[in-house]
Design an enzyme around this catalytic site. Structure first.
Site, PDB file in Angstrom:
ATOM      1  N   ASP A  79       0.851  -1.196   0.000  1.00 12.11           N
ATOM      2  CA  ASP A  79       0.000   0.000   0.000  1.00 12.11           C
ATOM      3  C   ASP A  79       0.889   1.249   0.000  1.00 12.11           C
ATOM      4  O   ASP A  79       1.769   1.375   0.850  1.00 12.11           O
ATOM      5  CB  ASP A  79      -0.851  -0.082   1.278  1.00 12.11           C
ATOM      6  CG  ASP A  79      -1.776   1.095   1.482  1.00 12.11           C
ATOM      7  OD1 ASP A  79      -2.328   1.585   0.492  1.00 12.11           O
ATOM      8  OD2 ASP A  79      -1.971   1.493   2.654  1.00 12.11           O
ATOM      9  N   HIS A 181      -7.682  10.105   3.963  1.00 13.61           N
ATOM     10  CA  HIS A 181      -7.176   9.109   4.914  1.00 13.61           C
ATOM     11  C   HIS A 181      -7.542   9.558   6.324  1.00 13.61           C
ATOM     12  O   HIS A 181      -7.435  10.741   6.641  1.00 13.61           O
ATOM     13  CB  HIS A 181      -5.656   9.000   4.816  1.00 13.61           C
ATOM     14  CG  HIS A 181      -5.166   8.374   3.539  1.00 13.61           C
ATOM     15  ND1 HIS A 181      -4.376   9.042   2.651  1.00 13.61           N
ATOM     16  CD2 HIS A 181      -5.353   7.137   3.025  1.00 13.61           C
ATOM     17  CE1 HIS A 181      -4.081   8.235   1.638  1.00 13.61           C
ATOM     18  NE2 HIS A 181      -4.673   7.078   1.838  1.00 13.61           N
ATOM     19  N   GLY A 210      -9.294   5.630   2.167  1.00 18.34           N
ATOM     20  CA  GLY A 210     -10.018   6.414   3.164  1.00 18.34           C
ATOM     21  C   GLY A 210     -11.319   5.764   3.599  1.00 18.34           C
ATOM     22  O   GLY A 210     -12.260   6.447   4.016  1.00 18.34           O
ATOM     23  N   ASN A 234      -7.730   1.405   7.224  1.00 18.69           N
ATOM     24  CA  ASN A 234      -6.619   1.264   8.163  1.00 18.69           C
ATOM     25  C   ASN A 234      -6.953   1.874   9.522  1.00 18.69           C
ATOM     26  O   ASN A 234      -6.941   1.191  10.541  1.00 18.69           O
ATOM     27  CB  ASN A 234      -5.350   1.906   7.567  1.00 18.69           C
ATOM     28  CG  ASN A 234      -4.086   1.490   8.305  1.00 18.69           C
ATOM     29  OD1 ASN A 234      -4.152   0.808   9.322  1.00 18.69           O
ATOM     30  ND2 ASN A 234      -2.934   1.893   7.816  1.00 18.69           N
ATOM     31  N   THR A 235      -7.312   3.159   9.545  1.00 16.50           N
ATOM     32  CA  THR A 235      -7.474   3.883  10.812  1.00 16.50           C
ATOM     33  C   THR A 235      -8.381   3.165  11.815  1.00 16.50           C
ATOM     34  O   THR A 235      -8.022   3.026  12.997  1.00 16.50           O
ATOM     35  CB  THR A 235      -8.056   5.286  10.544  1.00 16.50           C
ATOM     36  OG1 THR A 235      -7.274   5.902   9.525  1.00 16.50           O
ATOM     37  CG2 THR A 235      -8.038   6.138  11.802  1.00 16.50           C
TER      38      THR A 235
HETATM   39 ZN   LIG Z   1      -4.201   5.231   1.031  1.00 17.00          ZN
END
Ligand SMILES: [Zn+2]
Length: 297
Positions: A79, A181, A210, A234-235
């Site tokens: 990524d 993001h 995002g 991800n977050t």
């Molecule tokens: Zn990204």
């Protein structure tokens, strides 16, 4: 099934694969357990820094180890690969997909490096994701207003994107249509009209980065437009991991890691399963021959 076939199936089926970042063993395990529970095809990925922490080979072996016997389509992805050298290392290590993020380079340079990576990856049957307009934010909770962050960037221009895809031959383009993001006090609004024009003009797959901060409605509408087959998350995984770990450790005398980690894995797994359902990829891991048999009279 090859990566191309897995993504083609998503495109024709009107759903997207979640691309979940996994910077350590517990995170890989959480994603695979979620995929098993939901019978979903998934992408497990490491960012550049996560790959440095985990080790590319280690990551791929752990993904393989947990995936064995599941029969699920599980793809690995680098990524936001930061340069030619790192992408070449990922190709050599055996990632299924490589995302080269040249969005901060001058256009011509981004084009040249992306094309080199595409040529090398395609020789090994791997797919490449490119990026031209930087997707802003970072994989963390943000306090600032999403609109002010969006205003500081350039949304993907459909004409420029078509030129980039035609010249480089990338398989996937990471678009910036307001998707940021990270998470924000109010979800960033997507420019869905722009996305429609991009989808009409481009022959390739699209990815939506995002996936943590966007509203469920925007995500569903974006998938419905077509061609978005990969949504990065991800977050929310990071936050679930950290908050659960803090709660488990609070006031606890426990030192055995194998007793500390199961609730952490479960918390991340829950987030992944919710995203899989939102993206429409639950129960899409059926092998082609099983599908044929169910459609026969
Ligand atoms: Zn990204």
């Amino acid at each position: 099934m090859t990566a191309q076939e897995i993504l083609n199936k998503a495109k024709s089926g009107g759903y997207a694969l979640g691309a979940f970042n996994a910077g350590n063993v517990e995170l890989v395990r959480a994603v695979v357990e979620a995929a098993k529970n939901q019978q979903a095809p998934v992408i497990i990925e490491t960012s550049s820094r996560e790959a440095q922490h985990f080790g590319m080979k280690n990551f791929l072996e752990v993904v393989d180890g947990f995936s064995q016997g599941t029969g699920l389509p599980i793809l690995s992805n680098l990524d936001h690969g930061s340069g030619l050298e790192e992408c070449q290392l990922a190709i050599k290590a055996g990632y299924n997909l490589v995302h080269f993020d040249g969005s901060e380079l001058p256009y011509g340079e981004n084009l040249k490096i992306t094309k080199t990576i595409v040529d090398q990856a395609h020789q090994k049957g791997l797919l490449v994701e490119g990026e031209i307009d930087k997707i802003l934010g970072s994989s963390a909770p943000h306090q600032e207003d999403a609109e002010s962050v969006q205003a500081s960037g350039n949304y993907t221009d459909p004409e420029k994107a078509a030129d980039f895809v035609n010249q480089t031959g990338v398989d996937i383009l990471a678009v910036f249509v307001g998707n940021l993001h990270g998470t924000y006090p109010q979800p960033p609004k997507l420019d869905l009209e722009r996305l429609k024009i991009i989808v009409e003009k481009l022959p390739c797959f699209l990815s939506l980065h995002g996936g943590s901060g966007l509203s469920e409605e925007d995500i569903k509408q974006a998938i419905a437009i077509g061609k978005i087959v990969k949504i990065n998350v991800n977050t929310e995984l990071r936050v679930a991991y950290k908050e659960t770990l803090e709660n488990v450790l609070k006031g606890s005398e426990e030192v055995a890691i194998y007793k500390i980690m199961p609730p952490v894995i479960a918390a991340v797994q829950k987030v992944v399963e919710e995203k899989i359902q939102l993206f429409g990829s639950a129960n899409k891991a059926v092998a082609p021959r099983e599908e044929v048999s169910t459609t026969q009279p």
